[in-house]
Design a protein around this motif. Structure first.
Motif, short mmCIF file in Angstrom:
data_model
loop_
_atom_site.label_atom_id
_atom_site.label_comp_id
_atom_site.label_asym_id
_atom_site.label_seq_id
_atom_site.Cartn_x
_atom_site.Cartn_y
_atom_site.Cartn_z
N VAL A 5 -57.32 -105.20 -28.29
CA VAL A 5 -56.02 -105.51 -27.70
C VAL A 5 -55.94 -107.01 -27.41
O VAL A 5 -56.90 -107.60 -26.90
CB VAL A 5 -55.74 -104.64 -26.44
CG1 VAL A 5 -56.74 -104.90 -25.35
CG2 VAL A 5 -54.33 -104.81 -25.95
N LEU A 6 -54.79 -107.60 -27.76
CA LEU A 6 -54.52 -109.03 -27.56
C LEU A 6 -53.20 -109.16 -26.81
O LEU A 6 -52.49 -108.18 -26.59
CB LEU A 6 -54.40 -109.74 -28.92
CG LEU A 6 -55.56 -109.58 -29.90
CD1 LEU A 6 -55.17 -110.16 -31.26
CD2 LEU A 6 -56.81 -110.25 -29.35
N ILE A 7 -52.84 -110.40 -26.46
CA ILE A 7 -51.57 -110.65 -25.79
C ILE A 7 -50.94 -111.90 -26.38
O ILE A 7 -51.64 -112.89 -26.65
CB ILE A 7 -51.76 -110.77 -24.26
CG1 ILE A 7 -50.40 -110.83 -23.55
CG2 ILE A 7 -52.67 -111.92 -23.89
CD1 ILE A 7 -50.49 -110.64 -22.04
N SER A 8 -49.62 -111.87 -26.59
CA SER A 8 -48.91 -113.05 -27.10
C SER A 8 -48.77 -114.08 -25.99
O SER A 8 -48.90 -113.76 -24.80
CB SER A 8 -47.52 -112.65 -27.62
OG SER A 8 -46.66 -112.35 -26.53
N GLN A 13 -47.28 -115.53 -20.33
CA GLN A 13 -46.50 -116.27 -19.33
C GLN A 13 -45.81 -115.32 -18.36
O GLN A 13 -45.81 -115.56 -17.15
CB GLN A 13 -45.49 -117.18 -20.03
CG GLN A 13 -46.12 -118.34 -20.74
CD GLN A 13 -45.12 -119.14 -21.56
OE1 GLN A 13 -43.91 -118.99 -21.45
NE2 GLN A 13 -45.63 -120.03 -22.40
N VAL A 14 -45.24 -114.24 -18.87
CA VAL A 14 -44.62 -113.24 -18.00
C VAL A 14 -45.67 -112.61 -17.10
O VAL A 14 -45.46 -112.42 -15.91
CB VAL A 14 -43.87 -112.18 -18.83
CG1 VAL A 14 -43.40 -111.02 -17.96
CG2 VAL A 14 -42.70 -112.81 -19.58
N LEU A 15 -46.81 -112.30 -17.67
CA LEU A 15 -47.89 -111.69 -16.90
C LEU A 15 -48.37 -112.60 -15.78
O LEU A 15 -48.60 -112.14 -14.66
CB LEU A 15 -49.04 -111.33 -17.84
CG LEU A 15 -50.12 -110.41 -17.30
CD1 LEU A 15 -49.54 -109.12 -16.77
CD2 LEU A 15 -51.13 -110.12 -18.39
N GLU A 16 -48.47 -113.89 -16.03
CA GLU A 16 -48.87 -114.83 -14.99
C GLU A 16 -47.84 -114.86 -13.86
O GLU A 16 -48.19 -114.93 -12.68
CB GLU A 16 -49.10 -116.23 -15.57
CG GLU A 16 -50.30 -116.32 -16.50
CD GLU A 16 -51.61 -115.87 -15.88
OE1 GLU A 16 -51.84 -116.09 -14.68
OE2 GLU A 16 -52.42 -115.25 -16.62
N GLN A 17 -46.55 -114.79 -14.22
CA GLN A 17 -45.50 -114.73 -13.20
C GLN A 17 -45.64 -113.46 -12.36
O GLN A 17 -45.54 -113.50 -11.13
CB GLN A 17 -44.13 -114.76 -13.89
CG GLN A 17 -42.96 -114.68 -12.95
CD GLN A 17 -41.63 -114.65 -13.68
OE1 GLN A 17 -41.55 -114.86 -14.89
NE2 GLN A 17 -40.57 -114.38 -12.95
N LEU A 18 -45.90 -112.35 -13.02
CA LEU A 18 -46.07 -111.09 -12.30
C LEU A 18 -47.31 -111.11 -11.41
O LEU A 18 -47.29 -110.57 -10.30
CB LEU A 18 -46.14 -109.92 -13.29
CG LEU A 18 -44.85 -109.63 -14.05
CD1 LEU A 18 -45.09 -108.59 -15.13
CD2 LEU A 18 -43.74 -109.20 -13.11
N LYS A 19 -48.38 -111.73 -11.88
CA LYS A 19 -49.60 -111.84 -11.06
C LYS A 19 -49.33 -112.63 -9.79
O LYS A 19 -49.84 -112.29 -8.72
CB LYS A 19 -50.72 -112.53 -11.84
CG LYS A 19 -51.42 -111.67 -12.85
CD LYS A 19 -52.52 -112.52 -13.48
CE LYS A 19 -53.17 -111.90 -14.64
NZ LYS A 19 -54.20 -112.77 -15.25
N SER A 20 -48.53 -113.68 -9.90
CA SER A 20 -48.24 -114.50 -8.71
C SER A 20 -47.44 -113.70 -7.68
O SER A 20 -47.52 -113.96 -6.49
CB SER A 20 -47.52 -115.78 -9.09
OG SER A 20 -46.21 -115.53 -9.51
N GLN A 21 -46.68 -112.72 -8.13
CA GLN A 21 -45.88 -111.89 -7.23
C GLN A 21 -46.63 -110.67 -6.71
O GLN A 21 -46.43 -110.25 -5.58
CB GLN A 21 -44.61 -111.40 -7.94
CG GLN A 21 -43.64 -112.48 -8.32
CD GLN A 21 -42.50 -111.95 -9.18
OE1 GLN A 21 -42.56 -110.85 -9.73
NE2 GLN A 21 -41.46 -112.74 -9.31
N HIS A 22 -47.49 -110.09 -7.57
CA HIS A 22 -48.07 -108.78 -7.26
C HIS A 22 -49.59 -108.76 -7.15
O HIS A 22 -50.16 -107.72 -6.83
CB HIS A 22 -47.65 -107.76 -8.33
CG HIS A 22 -46.17 -107.59 -8.44
ND1 HIS A 22 -45.42 -106.84 -7.57
CD2 HIS A 22 -45.29 -108.13 -9.33
CE1 HIS A 22 -44.15 -106.89 -7.91
NE2 HIS A 22 -44.05 -107.66 -8.98
N ILE A 81 -49.91 -107.16 -27.24
CA ILE A 81 -48.87 -106.97 -26.24
C ILE A 81 -47.95 -108.17 -26.31
O ILE A 81 -48.38 -109.31 -26.21
CB ILE A 81 -49.45 -106.82 -24.82
CG1 ILE A 81 -50.52 -105.73 -24.79
CG2 ILE A 81 -48.35 -106.55 -23.81
CD1 ILE A 81 -50.11 -104.40 -25.35
N ASP A 82 -46.66 -107.89 -26.47
CA ASP A 82 -45.64 -108.94 -26.53
C ASP A 82 -44.56 -108.56 -25.52
O ASP A 82 -44.64 -107.53 -24.86
CB ASP A 82 -45.09 -109.06 -27.95
CG ASP A 82 -44.46 -110.42 -28.22
OD1 ASP A 82 -44.40 -111.27 -27.30
OD2 ASP A 82 -44.01 -110.64 -29.36
#
Length: 124
Positions: A5-8, A13-22, A81-82
């Protein structure tokens, strides 16, 4: 070693934003109908896992799990994952942003399949 499994970059970038919130996050793909077959992002530990789930690897330091039944279907493919615009109807954390995570896939080559190790089942 070939990753399952890889990530685009856009999804990262979206995941980093979500990490900062959650805080710490995890992914799961259950294989249910409709949005249940999409990768879903949760706060780490929010979704209870059991022996019917397998660990495929980490993306952006987030563990990615899939149901065994779904893995049987996808085991010959590398998943990326995209993210795309649009609202899914799941409980995944990106939904309120007007986005949804999606999977893109490609078949492993025969050489890559020979390098694949077994997946780990979740142990409680």
């Amino acid at each position: 070693m070939v990753k399952r499994v890889l990530i685009s970059e856009n999804a990262r970038q979206v995941l980093e934003q979500l990490k900062s919130q959650h805080g710490e996050l995890m992914f799961h793909q259950s294989g249910g109908c409709c949005d249940g077959s999409s990768p879903m992002c949760f706060p780490k530990g929010e979704l209870m896992l059991n022996e019917t789930d397998v660990y495929l690897g980490d993306i952006a330091n987030c563990p990615f799990y899939m149901s065994k039944d779904q893995f049987e279907y996808w085991k010959h493919t590398q998943l990326t994952i995209d993210v795309t615009k649009g609202r899914g109807s799941s409980f995944s954390l990106e939904i309120p942003l007007g986005l949804r995570f999606v999977i893109k896939s490609r078949l492993f080559t025969e050489d890559e399949l020979l390098q694949m190790g077994p997946v780990d089942t979740v142990k409680n």
